[in-house]
Design a protein around this motif. Structure first.
Motif, short mmCIF file in Angstrom:
data_model
loop_
_atom_site.label_atom_id
_atom_site.label_comp_id
_atom_site.label_asym_id
_atom_site.label_seq_id
_atom_site.Cartn_x
_atom_site.Cartn_y
_atom_site.Cartn_z
N ASP A 154 -5.79 0.22 -3.48
CA ASP A 154 -5.53 -0.77 -2.43
C ASP A 154 -4.50 -0.78 -1.23
O ASP A 154 -4.73 -0.85 -0.08
CB ASP A 154 -5.14 -2.37 -3.01
N ALA A 211 -5.79 0.11 2.76
CA ALA A 211 -5.11 -0.54 3.61
C ALA A 211 -4.44 0.34 4.80
O ALA A 211 -4.53 0.37 6.00
CB ALA A 211 -3.97 -1.54 3.11
N TRP A 253 -8.51 -7.09 -2.79
CA TRP A 253 -8.09 -8.30 -2.69
C TRP A 253 -8.64 -8.80 -1.29
O TRP A 253 -8.91 -9.88 -0.87
CB TRP A 253 -6.79 -8.94 -3.29
N TYR A 254 -8.22 -7.76 -0.19
CA TYR A 254 -8.25 -8.11 1.08
C TYR A 254 -9.48 -7.80 1.73
O TYR A 254 -9.65 -7.66 2.89
CB TYR A 254 -7.17 -7.36 1.76
N TRP A 255 -10.62 -7.30 0.96
CA TRP A 255 -11.64 -6.55 1.34
C TRP A 255 -12.55 -7.41 2.62
O TRP A 255 -12.73 -6.77 3.55
CB TRP A 255 -12.83 -6.25 0.37
N GLN A 260 -11.33 -9.48 4.43
CA GLN A 260 -10.32 -9.74 5.72
C GLN A 260 -10.65 -8.34 6.61
O GLN A 260 -10.70 -8.09 7.83
CB GLN A 260 -9.17 -9.91 5.37
N SER A 313 -0.71 -8.15 9.71
CA SER A 313 -1.48 -8.93 8.74
C SER A 313 -0.90 -9.21 7.59
O SER A 313 -0.04 -8.37 7.04
CB SER A 313 -2.82 -8.23 8.83
N ILE A 354 -2.16 -8.12 4.82
CA ILE A 354 -2.38 -7.08 4.08
C ILE A 354 -1.24 -6.04 4.41
O ILE A 354 -0.71 -5.38 3.51
CB ILE A 354 -3.68 -6.18 4.62
N TRP A 388 1.79 -7.48 2.31
CA TRP A 388 1.41 -7.04 0.97
C TRP A 388 1.70 -5.84 0.67
O TRP A 388 2.68 -5.61 -0.50
CB TRP A 388 0.01 -7.40 0.51
#
Ligand code: MN
Ligand code: MN
Length: 501
Positions: free
Chosen positions: A259, A263, A315-317, A319, A430, A432, A435
């Motif tokens: 992830d 990103a 989890w952000y796919w 977006q 963002s 993302i 995170w």
């Protein structure tokens, strides 16, 4: 002497593990360098690389590849490609070489870490070839642009970019240091080879190879196709390593690595490949929009490999997929506006036909990004070019190192995603990016963006000239509009007629 078939000896020869006598196992493979994550050595020995090659075969094939690419270059040495090419195409070459050539050397170091510290013998074997691949990519992508230096000194940035504090170079270093250089062998297998190479390098290399052939630059097309054949082999180092992690209860950890890597890779490709495909490539040579390419390679293909692997989508796919519609348009607008701060000449890609194409591929483009370009065009037509260049620096994301930006105009959606950590406020493009920071704040917290450095007084004088000096952009290297604003004349006395949606 009879020569054995590869299949008769390969499995024996590749299993080069041994029991150390003079040091402990953990001294030979320190966790920090290996990243074995308590998965025992015998589990790692089940690693089965999908691509099997011997050294003799490797050398033979690589020799042929190099001979092919170098002879295409030699054969076309006297062609008029450079003189005849659209300036937007030359800008793609400059941006590509500066951003990629020394990144290949970084990838070579990363492969070397897998060669020495990879816990699986097959992985070390594959990575040995991968390391030599990346060495070849570094060399060939320095050699090819070198010839152009005498015609245009911006090509010197193929070698120079990474040695400077130019903002794009900082962004690339920050990302590549995070994913390739400052990681263990296992993390490199997952983040560089699986996430970055399986997922993203296809776009820069296959996408640009197609556009290069269309644009008549067969030298570049054969060069990057040649590189891509290596990538598609050594990118396979990651999948079996991931499989071992997942089978041994480390799925959560593996997922996080994937992830983070996706990103970070997405940002770099959005800023580099996005403008190249949708703006710099002359309209008649465009094969697909950047978004279409992302949907085919990332949503269509990479999504499948993630799920087949037993991983979940990040989890952000959703977006990230939403960002395919706007992020690279925002980056392009910013790069063109801050054009003195790059080592190439951004092509606006803004003729009326280009705008119709953008509106067709990205419905609503005219009401958002188009409105900003309208202002730029009005100022250029009014003879006020000074209103189309920056006076200061934008807010830069503390993760991507790229300015924070999103959708302007009627659908305005630009937002800082700040975070207070140990008394310092960080800014992110963002949720993302934020995170990623939160996964390991100690790793990222001390880095200063270009703007942080500006505010700390590292850049003197505190104006654009000072910033250009800080970025090592010499006269003759400073970017300007690729077509010297010729496209603006298309709008004089002919206001842009938007096609009805
Ligand atoms: Mn490479
Ligand atoms: Mn590679």
């Amino acid at each position: 002497m009879a020569i054995l078939q590869r299949s008769e000896w390969y499995d024996l020869a590749r299993t080069t593990n041994w029991t150390p006598k003079y040091v402990t196992d953990s001294e030979l493979f320190p966790e920090e360098m290996s990243g074995a994550r308590d998965v025992p050595a015998e589990k790692w020995e089940s690693y089965d690389e999908p691509y099997k090659v011997s050294y003799a075969e490797y050398v033979k094939v690589q020799r042929e590849k190099d001979a092919g690419a170098y002879s295409v270059k030699a054969a076309l040495e006297r062609s008029q490609m450079f003189e005849d090419a659209d300036p937007g195409w030359l800008s793609i070459l400059k941006a590509h070489y500066g951003a990629i050539a020394l990144g290949e050397y970084a990838a070579m170091s990363a492969e070397a870490r897998m060669v020495r510290f990879g816990r699986a013998p097959g992985m070390r074997n594959m990575a040995t070839f991968g390391m030599m691949d990346e060495n070849r990519h570094g060399q060939i992508q320095l050699y090819f642009p070198h010839e152009y230096c005498k015609k245009d000194r911006q090509f010197d940035w193929a070698h120079k970019a990474y040695h400077t504090n130019e903002w794009g170079a900082i962004a690339a270093r920050h990302t590549f240091d995070d994913l390739f250089m400052a990681r263990s062998a296992t993390e490199i297998a997952v983040m560089l080879t699986f996430a970055f190479e399986t997922g993203f390098t296809n776009m820069q290399f296959l996408g640009l190879a197609a556009d290069a052939a269309e644009a008549g630059d067969y030298t570049f097309s054969s060069l990057i196709s040649s590189i891509q054949t290596d990538e598609s082999r050594h990118a396979q180092i990651g999948a079996p390593a991931l499989q071992i992690l997942i089978e041994n209860g480390k799925k959560e950890d593996a997922q996080k690595l994937v992830d983070i890597a996706i990103a970070r890779a997405w940002r770099i490709f959005a800023v580099l490949t996005g403008p190249s495909m949708d703006y710099y490539t002359p309209l008649e040579h465009r094969k697909q929009s950047f978004k279409e390419f992302m949907q085919e390679w990332i949503v269509g293909q990479f999504e499948r490999s993630l799920l087949d692997m037993g991983l979940s989508l990040p989890w952000y796919w959703n977006q990230m997929v939403d960002e395919f519609d706007y992020q690279h348009h925002a980056y392009h607008l910013g790069i063109w506006f801050w054009r003195p701060t790059v080592w190439w000449n951004p092509a606006a890609g803004m003729t009326p036909e280009c705008r119709d194409w953008l509106e067709e591929k990205y419905p609503g483009w005219n009401d958002t990004f188009g409105k900003c370009w309208d202002v730029i065009i009005d100022n250029l037509l009014a003879g006020r070019p000074e209103l189309t260049v920056p006076e200061t620096l934008p807010i830069v994301c503390n993760m991507s190192q790229i300015p924070i930006c999103a959708i302007p105009g009627d659908r305005w959606k630009v937002q800082d995603h700040p975070l207070d950590h140990e008394g310092r406020t960080y800014h992110f493009n963002s949720a993302i990016d934020r995170w990623v920071f939160q996964q390991n704040p100690a790793r990222y917290r001390d880095h200063m963006t270009l703007v942080d450095r500006f505010l700390a007084g590292h850049i003197q004088p505190m104006n654009l000239m000072g910033a250009l000096q800080y970025m090592n952009l010499a006269p003759g290297e400073i970017g300007d509009d690729a077509h010297q604003y010729a496209w603006v004349e298309r709008y004089r006395n002919h206001p842009y007629q938007r096609k009805a949606a």
